[in-house]
Design a protein around this motif. Structure first.
Motif, PDB file in Angstrom:
ATOM      1  N   SER A   1       0.827  -1.202   0.000  1.00 40.14           N
ATOM      2  CA  SER A   1       0.000   0.000   0.000  1.00 40.14           C
ATOM      3  C   SER A   1       0.860   1.249   0.000  1.00 40.14           C
ATOM      4  CB  SER A   1      -0.960   0.015   1.186  1.00 40.14           C
ATOM      5  OG  SER A   1      -0.851  -1.120   1.949  1.00 40.14           O
TER       6      SER A   1
ATOM      7  N   LEU B   1       3.796   1.536  -1.348  1.00 43.00           N
ATOM      8  CA  LEU B   1       4.301   1.673  -2.713  1.00 43.00           C
ATOM      9  C   LEU B   1       3.262   2.359  -3.592  1.00 43.00           C
ATOM     10  CD1 LEU B   1       6.205  -1.646  -3.355  1.00 43.00           C
ATOM     11  CD2 LEU B   1       7.068   0.652  -3.761  1.00 43.00           C
ATOM     12  N   CYS B   2       2.010   1.913  -3.466  1.00 45.78           N
ATOM     13  CA  CYS B   2       0.956   2.518  -4.284  1.00 45.78           C
ATOM     14  C   CYS B   2       0.819   3.993  -3.951  1.00 45.78           C
ATOM     15  CB  CYS B   2      -0.390   1.812  -4.019  1.00 45.78           C
ATOM     16  SG  CYS B   2      -0.396   0.124  -4.551  1.00 45.78           S
TER      17      CYS B   2
ATOM     18  N   ALA C   1       3.091   6.003  -2.759  1.00 41.95           N
ATOM     19  CA  ALA C   1       4.226   6.740  -3.324  1.00 41.95           C
ATOM     20  C   ALA C   1       4.052   6.919  -4.828  1.00 41.95           C
ATOM     21  CB  ALA C   1       5.519   5.977  -3.030  1.00 41.95           C
ATOM     22  N   ALA C   2       3.610   5.865  -5.488  1.00 42.64           N
ATOM     23  CA  ALA C   2       3.446   5.965  -6.945  1.00 42.64           C
ATOM     24  C   ALA C   2       2.432   7.051  -7.288  1.00 42.64           C
ATOM     25  CB  ALA C   2       3.005   4.610  -7.509  1.00 42.64           C
ATOM     26  N   LEU C   3       1.336   7.054  -6.545  1.00 46.14           N
ATOM     27  CA  LEU C   3       0.297   8.059  -6.828  1.00 46.14           C
ATOM     28  C   LEU C   3       0.846   9.460  -6.587  1.00 46.14           C
ATOM     29  CD1 LEU C   3      -2.897   6.403  -5.334  1.00 46.14           C
ATOM     30  CD2 LEU C   3      -2.459   6.963  -7.713  1.00 46.14           C
ATOM     31  N   LYS C   4       1.585   9.610  -5.464  1.00 45.35           N
ATOM     32  CA  LYS C   4       2.133  10.920  -5.150  1.00 45.35           C
ATOM     33  C   LYS C   4       3.061  11.372  -6.268  1.00 45.35           C
ATOM     34  CE  LYS C   4       1.407  13.510  -1.561  1.00 45.35           C
ATOM     35  NZ  LYS C   4       1.938  13.574  -0.208  1.00 45.35           N
ATOM     36  N   LEU C   5       3.891  10.439  -6.764  1.00 45.83           N
ATOM     37  CA  LEU C   5       4.841  10.776  -7.824  1.00 45.83           C
ATOM     38  C   LEU C   5       4.106  11.259  -9.065  1.00 45.83           C
ATOM     39  CD1 LEU C   5       7.623   8.042  -7.713  1.00 45.83           C
ATOM     40  CD2 LEU C   5       7.932  10.508  -7.707  1.00 45.83           C
ATOM     41  N   LYS C   6       2.992  10.603  -9.361  1.00 47.33           N
ATOM     42  CA  LYS C   6       2.259  10.990 -10.566  1.00 47.33           C
ATOM     43  C   LYS C   6       1.566  12.309 -10.386  1.00 47.33           C
ATOM     44  CE  LYS C   6       1.070   7.338 -13.691  1.00 47.33           C
ATOM     45  NZ  LYS C   6      -0.059   6.706 -14.384  1.00 47.33           N
TER      46      LYS C   6
ATOM     47  N   LYS D   1      -1.055  12.859  -8.326  1.00 52.22           N
ATOM     48  CA  LYS D   1      -2.486  12.807  -8.039  1.00 52.22           C
ATOM     49  C   LYS D   1      -2.752  13.256  -6.611  1.00 52.22           C
ATOM     50  CE  LYS D   1      -4.559  10.094 -11.374  1.00 52.22           C
ATOM     51  NZ  LYS D   1      -5.685   9.337 -11.747  1.00 52.22           N
TER      52      LYS D   1
END
Lengths: 544, 296, 410
Positions: free
Chosen positions: C205, C207-208, C210-215, C217
């Motif tokens: 979770s 990781l998800c 962090a990925a969203l933050k990077l994008k 969103k």
């Protein structure tokens, strides 16, 4: 541009496919496991009909496997013709019978071990027969052959000596002990009151045998149909010192029909094809130089049964008329391309007691048919009409063709009209029990090699009850009981002649043909013995 | 009017139909070709008793040696019982044709009225019938046909019944989708507003417009019925073996193929393909004519 | 309605549909003429054996009790016992199903590939000889009895050329075993396992997140809620599935599909053999079914090609292939997708003729065998299994369709 993306998608798919193909090809050629030498692959269209427990199994293929996994007290030597000398020691090393023929004493082989190390002894023999007779499975051989009517009891005299006390001086007793129903079971795997059934994933637990040349290491039934069986050499086999089994591992593959089996042996996918190939296949494979066709002695017979409960076949004259109208030559040459022989006796050719009694009724003799039927009012305008039933499941070789030939042969008399009715095997058995069929075709493999096995289950009023054709002749019963209880060969021969003459008069069953066992193997396969026992002995076969 | 006028009316009805087919180009030719194939096969089967050189039934056993390859005496060879294959091919289409026509008749009698009424009435009744039809439709056809034929037994009628059960949902769906779209059309509304009875609307307005789609489904039904009948015979649920039948020759011929007797399966096989092809061509052609996909 | 509403309502609709199907099957089998046990059983002289069979199959209880047994058994995955040998039907079906699934997958792939490719080619050369040939090809392959075609291919490729095998799924004793890992080295104890799975859930979770933050969103409350539910789902699933394998002592993943299992096992030879054995059956089946797709693709492409946007794309100077495959096909694809779903579902019921020809141990042979044996309980179990399967496949197809076709969401 968006356009180029579409092309590159196709390119990606193409590259992936190429990678898969290259991986497969590389894998195929580089990672091939070393092919073990001593493996034979056998193909068959048979399937285990119920289970591998001798207390219930009564089908050809079940017995074929039981023979690979177990042993009996005695056995028939390869190449047997049915003579008394052909019975040789197996788990028993010697035996004797009392003067009155009612007490048999067996000395058992010592030092034979089950797979858990227990030594085989007389208690196992008693257990086997008590269990078989006690379970009395209605579909099994113990009831079908009537073990309970033959054996009074089995007594353990000492560790390696066992006595059988019989109810009647059954002359074929030794032969009976050589058949697969009498094979010794391992009490550890054979509960006293329960039949052992197939257990998925547990090949050892799926059968109660244990003293035979092979162990069952794999048995897969996918959805109720056999897929594969693997037999591996049993190091504890009592004849291992003789160099048996000759092949360490046998894989059995199951095919849906004769066409698939024929293709498989021709393509070299299997080493042995055994049961059932059609006559045309046999002739074709005989011409192939990379294959060898083996023909064995036939003891398989097919016959026509007539229902005596009601007209028209409650009248023996009509039954004789039908028997006279059967053209066996046409059947043998057209349906089976000359690979079987005409049968005029319920006892097969080559077995003692065989007499061609039905030849007296002609082959065919249409004049006799018309003569017999005319007084009863049957002629060209008023034909004798009945339904001839046959099975469509491939249980017997080429049943639809046989049925059509019979119809043609009977109708050629000019005074008979036959309607064919084919049903699949399960229903066929039910119709037999419900006694709905007027005339039906059945077949028979020997249980034990003695004319009694071809007489008692057919012509005796209680022995033949499974046929459901309602034939009962007290004189016939008496003759049969004398014959099976007598031990002098000449007396028995005379009795069987009388029995069969009576049979030709009564005509309850009409024998049609006698078939051979056929096997097709690769040319480097040796050790195939197809003798009168109709048994395939796995432990003798090997590949050069 | 006098008789000649009547005659002319009939002729002018038949010939213009063919004429208009020719005008339609390829699709028309497809229909004509398909119809020609089917008609010639039907004719051949009807004339069989007169044109077969030998008897194709059990009386014709051993007219020749078993499994002789095609030669001058037996152009299609003989089968394993020594029967002449040419005679068997000429006489063998009867069973399949009977099964096909019978199953289409049953489907028309059941599927079309059911579709009409169900979609017109709508509501719970429609919903439940739809559900049943969808379940049958989703089930693999051959296996369902086998199950029903196994229950009913062998024979032409039972084969036709089992195929009909499998195919009724197709008719039902097609009729229903047509009815649903036509139901809302202005001229139907107009008819209703005049006070026309439902039955009149159904039969006078809706049915004639549904007929083209039914015809197309029927041709596909014919073709499928033939192939399914072959499949049923393959698993042993066809007619009795002494009746000459292409399906049985196919099954029997398959058994004989590995031994090199290619002629037993090939010739009946070709005719089965031809018959199915004939109906399919008619279906393709009619489908293009009646529901033109491309504005020409 | 929006996509989400459609998805949820579609999924919910499946449940009553399945229930109705189950009840229908139950009723029909009971309504069949004749007592199933009597019809099945051979010897009528042994009433005790008949009673015993009834008891073993649970057929002696009153109808409503049988009905509830039936329904609740299904929830547990119990499809009843076969009348032939009393073994569980679910076991038999699941041993036959992977073979059918594998054949269905590869046949559909072949049928669709051939069908789409030829259909597109035919639509490109409308009314020219190429079009006619392809159409005739499609019609003829459909009309060939499949066991005839299969046997022809067997004779050519297996017997005469010896390139491919005659039948079966793979060389005897070469069945792929899938992925097998011994888990004996992992730390024992349920609490440790629980902790490990909790950590795994947390990691994923995060990781998800962090990925969203990077994008870039925005993390709304809704997204936070989704992340938390992901964490819990992964934790529970991992713990449950993991504990199941740990208690067995080894991790064994096997799909039953030989092509996949051999790759899982890492044995390329078994992979190659599995493919070799698959070629003829799926080719036969695929060829016969391709006709349907040829016809469908052709007619849909003919419609789409005439549409304005295609002319516009061509006018813009895009390559023919791009236009056809990138634009036109994408729009013509939806009905093809529905047909794929239908065909695939139908194949899951087992292609009996192909399976018999190639000795393929699938569901088709199983069902026909059971029909021949009059094994009514097994037939019922198979129909139920198949009905549920088809409902799921049609559900997936409909969902895919809705996802791809914006018009549905209106």
């Amino acid at each position: 541009m968006r356009g180029t993306r579409a092309i590159s998608k196709i390119a990606i798919v193409g590259i992936v496919i190429v990678i898969i193909v290259v991986a497969a090809v590389v894998g195929y050629f580089l990672m091939q496991p070393a092919k073990k030498e001593s493996v034979l692959i056998m193909g068959t269209t048979d399937t285990v009909e119920s289970c591998l427990d001798p207390a219930r199994a009564y089908d050809y293929f079940g017995w074929e496997i039981i023979q690979a996994l177990g042993s009996g007290l005695v056995e028939y030597r390869p190449g047997a013709t049915g003579a008394a000398e052909d019975i040789v020691p197996a788990l028993a090393t010697s035996w004797s019978v009392s003067q009155d023929g009612l007490v048999w004493t067996f000395n058992l082989r010592q030092g034979v071990k089950f797979d858990d190390g227990t030594e085989f002894n007389a208690t196992h023999v008693k257990y086997t027969f008590d269990r078989g007779i006690g379970i009395a499975d209605p579909e099994g051989p113990f009831v079908g052959i009537g073990y309970g009517d033959i054996i009074e009891n089995v007594t353990v005299v000492s560790k390696y000596v066992v006595k059988f006390y019989l109810k009647i001086p059954f002359s074929a007793f030794l032969s009976l002990l050589a058949c697969q129903a009498s094979y010794i079971v391992d009490p550890k795997y054979a509960p006293l009151n329960q039949v052992v059934e197939y257990k998925a994933g547990d090949a050892r637990g799926s059968h109660p045998m244990g003293l035979g040349p092979y162990k069952l290491t794999k048995w897969t039934r996918t959805a109720g149909r056999d897929e594969e069986m693997v037999l591996e050499a049993n190091p504890n086999y009592w004849n291992a010192t003789g160099g048996y089994p000759k092949t360490q591992k046998i894989i059995i593959k199951f095919y849906a029909d004769s066409a698939s089996l024929a293709l498989a042996i021709d393509a070299g996918e299997i080493d042995i094809a055994f049961r059932q190939l059609s006559a045309a296949d046999i002739n074709n494979l005989k011409t192939k130089t990379h294959l060898k066709v083996w023909q064995g002695t036939g003891a398989f017979i097919q016959y026509l049964v007539l229902q005596e409960k009601r007209p028209p076949f409650n009248n023996p004259i009509i039954r004789q008329a039908v028997a006279a109208a059967i053209n066996r030559t046409a059947i043998v040459n057209t349906v089976f391309l000359g690979q079987v022989q005409k049968l005029y006796s319920i006892i097969p050719v080559g077995m003692f007691g065989h007499t061609d009694v039905f030849l007296t009724l002609g082959d065919p003799n249409y004049t006799l048919t018309r003569q017999l039927l005319a007084p009863l009012g049957y002629n060209e305008t008023n034909k004798l009409t009945f339904k001839l039933w046959y099975e469509t499941s491939g249980h017997y070789p080429q049943s639809p063709q046989l049925a059509q030939m019979l119809k043609a042969s009977l109708e050629a008399s000019g005074v008979i009209s036959v309607e064919l009715e084919g049903v699949e095997w399960t229903q066929y058995r039910q119709e037999r029990i419900r006694e709905t069929m007027d005339a039906y075709i059945l077949g028979w493999y020997p249980d034990y090699i003695d004319p009694d096995d071809y007489i008692y289950p057919f012509l005796h009023s209680s022995g033949g009850s499974w046929l459901h054709h309602n034939y009962a002749n007290p004189k016939m019963d008496q003759l049969i009981e004398w014959a099976r209880g007598n031990t002098t060969a000449s007396v028995r021969e005379q009795l069987y002649e009388q029995i069969q003459e009576l049979m030709a008069e009564d005509c309850p069953i009409i024998p049609i043909y006698q078939g051979s066992a056929w096997a097709v193997t690769k040319s480097n396969v040796k050790g195939v013995y197809l003798d009168i026992t109709q048994s395939w002995r796995h432990w003798l076969v090997y590949k050069e | 009017m006098s008789k000649p006028a009547v005659k002319r009316n009939m002729l002018s009805r038949i010939i213009p139909a063919i004429g208009s087919l020719k005008e339609r180009g390829l699709s028309g030719w497809l229909v004509i070709l398909g119809a020609a194939i089917v008609t010639s096969i039907i004719l051949m089967t009807l004339l069989a008793p007169w044109i077969s050189p030998f008897d194709p039934t059990t009386k014709g056993i051993n007219v020749g040696a078993p499994l002789t390859p095609p030669n001058s005496k037996f152009p299609f060879g003989t089968n394993d019982l020594g029967q002449d294959m040419l005679s068997r091919v000429i006489s063998g289409g009867g069973i399949m044709l009977q099964v096909a026509f019978l199953s289409v008749a049953i489907c028309l009698a059941i599927g079309v009225p059911l579709g009409l009424f169900s979609s017109y009435i709508d509501g719970m009744f429609d919903r439940s019938i739809c559900l049943i039809m969808d379940s049958i439709y989703a089930f693999p056809g051959l296996i369902l046909a086998i199950a029903i034929a196994a229950m009913l037994g062998r024979g032409v009628v039972n084969m036709a019944l089992s195929i009909a059960v499998v195919y009724v949902p197709s008719y039902f769906r097609v009729v229903r989708s047509q009815v649903l779209s036509i139901k809302e059309m202005p001229y139907v509304e107009a008819a209703r507003s005049i006070g026309a009875k439902s039955r009149t609307i159904l039969f006078k307005y809706i049915l004639p417009n549904v007929v083209p789609s039914i015809v197309v489904v029927a041709t596909v039904n014919f073709a499928d019925a033939i192939l399914t009948a072959a499949g049923l015979t393959f698993v042993g649920l066809g007619v009795e073996v002494d009746v000459p039948d292409w399906g049985w020759d196919l099954t029997n011929g398959r058994r004989l193929l590995p031994s090199g007797a290619w002629w037993v399966i090939t010739f009946p096989g070709i005719f089965i393909i031809l018959l199915a092809l004939g109906f399919t061509l008619m279906g393709e052609g009619l489908s293009e004519i009646l529901n033109p996909k491309v504005g020409e | 309605m929006t996509l989400r509403v459609y998805i949820i309502s579609r999924i919910l609709l499946t449940i009553p549909m399945i229930l109705i199907l189950l009840t229908m099957v139950f009723v029909i089998i009971r309504v069949l003429p004749g007592d199933p046990v009597l019809l099945h059983f051979e010897k009528t002289e042994h009433p005790e054996a008949i009673e015993e069979m009834r008891q073993k199959l649970g057929l002696d209880k009153p109808i409503w009790a049988q009905y509830f047994d039936y329904l609740f058994g299904l929830l547990r995955g119990d499809l009843g016992k076969s009348m032939h040998d009393f073994s569980p039907i679910a076991e038999q079906i699941f041993s036959a199903f992977p073979a059918t699934l594998e054949l269905a997958i590869y046949s559909t792939i072949i049928a669709v590939s051939i069908g789409i490719f030829l259909g597109v080619e035919a639509s490109k050369s409308y009314n020219k000889p190429k079009d006619h040939t392809i159409r005739i090809f499609g019609i003829v392959t459909y009309a060939i009895p499949i066991f005839f075609l299969g046997m022809l291919l067997q004779i050519i490729f297996a017997v005469n050329l010896r390139w491919l095998p005659v039948g079966g799924r793979t060389y005897p004793t070469m069945e792929p075993k899938g992925l097998k890992m011994s888990l004996s080295q992992l730390p024992e104890g349920f609490t440790i396992h629980l902790l490990l799975s909790c950590m795994a859930g947390l990691m994923i979770s995060i990781l998800c997140f962090a990925a969203l933050k990077l994008k870039g969103k925005k993390i709304t409350r809704k997204i936070l809620g989704i992340l938390i539910s992901i964490f819990f789902i992964i934790w529970i699933l991992w713990a449950w599935v993991g504990w199941y394998f740990i208690s067995k002592g080894e991790l064994h993943i096997a799909t039953g599909l030989y092509t996949i299992d051999s790759l899982l096992e890492g044995n390329l030879y078994k992979f190659a053999e599995a493919i070799r054995y698959l070629i003829l059956p799926s080719l036969t089946l695929g060829l016969v079914l391709s006709g349907v797709f040829i016809r469908l693709t052709r007619s849909n492409m003919l419609e789409t090609i005439r549409l304005d946007f295609v002319t516009a794309a061509k006018a813009r100077g895009l390559k023919e292939t791009t236009v056809i495959y990138g634009y036109a096909l994408k729009n013509a694809f939806l009905p093809i997708l529905t047909m794929m779903g239908l065909q695939f579902a139908a194949l899951l019921g087992g292609a009996i003729l192909t399976e018999t020809t190639f000795s393929w141990p699938g569901l088709g042979r199983y069902i026909v065998d059971r029909i021949n044996f009059r094994d009514y309980t097994a037939i019922q179990g198979a129909i139920v299994f198949f009905g549920i399967l088809v409902s799921i496949v049609s559900l997936v197809t409909d969902l895919l369709y809705a996802y791809l076709d914006p018009r549905i969401r209106l």
